[in-house]
Design a protein around this motif. Structure first.
Motif, PDB file in Angstrom:
ATOM      1  N   ASN A   1       0.719  -1.296   0.072  1.00 35.54           N
ATOM      2  CA  ASN A   1      -0.124   0.009  -0.026  1.00 35.54           C
ATOM      3  C   ASN A   1       0.789   1.185   0.086  1.00 35.54           C
ATOM      4  N   ALA A   2       1.949   1.372   0.782  1.00 33.39           N
ATOM      5  CA  ALA A   2       2.794   2.501   0.660  1.00 33.39           C
ATOM      6  C   ALA A   2       3.319   2.596  -0.588  1.00 33.39           C
ATOM      7  N   LEU A   3       3.889   1.617  -1.347  1.00 32.45           N
ATOM      8  CA  LEU A   3       4.473   1.757  -2.674  1.00 32.45           C
ATOM      9  C   LEU A   3       3.367   2.165  -3.601  1.00 32.45           C
ATOM     10  N   ALA A   4       2.151   1.832  -3.392  1.00 34.75           N
ATOM     11  CA  ALA A   4       1.265   2.513  -4.338  1.00 34.75           C
ATOM     12  C   ALA A   4       0.942   3.957  -4.145  1.00 34.75           C
ATOM     13  N   TYR A   5       1.096   4.296  -2.819  1.00 31.90           N
ATOM     14  CA  TYR A   5       1.095   5.668  -2.247  1.00 31.90           C
ATOM     15  C   TYR A   5       2.030   6.318  -2.859  1.00 31.90           C
ATOM     16  N   TYR A   6       3.499   5.950  -2.895  1.00 29.34           N
ATOM     17  CA  TYR A   6       4.354   6.555  -3.409  1.00 29.34           C
ATOM     18  C   TYR A   6       4.453   6.758  -4.786  1.00 29.34           C
ATOM     19  N   ARG A   7       3.792   5.967  -5.566  1.00 34.96           N
ATOM     20  CA  ARG A   7       3.507   5.996  -7.151  1.00 34.96           C
ATOM     21  C   ARG A   7       2.516   7.229  -7.164  1.00 34.96           C
ATOM     22  N   ASP A   8       1.538   7.221  -6.294  1.00 33.06           N
ATOM     23  CA  ASP A   8       0.499   8.213  -6.597  1.00 33.06           C
ATOM     24  C   ASP A   8       1.018   9.638  -6.400  1.00 33.06           C
ATOM     25  N   ILE A   9       1.835   9.786  -5.565  1.00 37.97           N
ATOM     26  CA  ILE A   9       2.663  11.096  -5.332  1.00 37.97           C
ATOM     27  C   ILE A   9       3.747  11.240  -6.191  1.00 37.97           C
ATOM     28  N   ASP A  10       4.176  10.612  -6.890  1.00 38.17           N
ATOM     29  CA  ASP A  10       5.293  10.509  -7.954  1.00 38.17           C
ATOM     30  C   ASP A  10       6.553  10.527  -7.443  1.00 38.17           C
ATOM     31  N   TRP A  11       6.750   9.888  -6.191  1.00 37.26           N
ATOM     32  CA  TRP A  11       8.071   9.539  -5.699  1.00 37.26           C
ATOM     33  C   TRP A  11       8.374   8.566  -6.505  1.00 37.26           C
ATOM     34  N   ILE A  12       8.040   7.360  -6.983  1.00 38.24           N
ATOM     35  CA  ILE A  12       8.351   6.243  -7.716  1.00 38.24           C
ATOM     36  C   ILE A  12       7.365   6.137  -8.929  1.00 38.24           C
ATOM     37  N   SER A  13       7.931   5.313 -10.093  1.00 34.84           N
ATOM     38  CA  SER A  13       7.017   5.086 -11.307  1.00 34.84           C
ATOM     39  C   SER A  13       6.321   3.621 -11.116  1.00 34.84           C
ATOM     40  N   GLU A  14       5.363   3.413 -11.947  1.00 34.85           N
ATOM     41  CA  GLU A  14       4.652   2.253 -11.746  1.00 34.85           C
ATOM     42  C   GLU A  14       5.862   1.036 -12.051  1.00 34.85           C
TER      43      GLU A  14
END
Length: 134
Positions: free
Chosen positions: A47-60
């Protein structure tokens, strides 16, 4: 004055577009996966990884690779206490003890793998007038 993210291409792309395949970055990715698993549990890490993707910290792409790392963790790895193999710069240590501490440490892992400097990004947030577009 608030920055216009649509004009600043550096701000519109993720910090971490992909995870380099060299040995050092792979070690950092595995340590980050262990950290996420220990701090959030396997489901919370995903879930944290999905959040980080949503806020553009990481790509899909980075999210999918990190999910594979998290899912591959053993119970022993989830119980290990330290991150001895990875040196983080500690730029965000001032958030220790706050509700943001775990995410701040994740951002340090992300910055290390992306080869970016979190502190320079923080300076631009503190002094937005220096980066405004007329």
């Amino acid at each position: 004055m608030q920055r216009d993210r649509s004009v600043d291409s550096e701000q519109t792309k993720p910090y971490l577009g992909n995870i380099p395949r060299d040995a050092a970055e792979n070690v950092t990715a595995m340590e980050w996966a262990r950290y996420l698993g220990r701090e959030f549990g396997p489901t919370g890490a995903i879930n944290a990884l999905a959040y980080y993707r949503d806020i553009d910290w990481i790509s899909e792409q980075a999210r999918r690779l990190m999910i594979r790392h998290v899912r591959g963790l053993s119970l022993e790895e989830l119980d290990r206490v330290s991150d001895d193999g990875v040196e983080l710069d500690g730029t965000l240590d001032s958030l220790a003890g706050s509700p943001f501490e775990r995410h701040a440490k994740s951002l340090e892992f992300i910055a290390k793998m992306a080869g970016t400097d979190v502190e320079s990004d923080l300076v631009s947030l503190r002094h937005p007038d220096e980066h405004t577009v007329n």
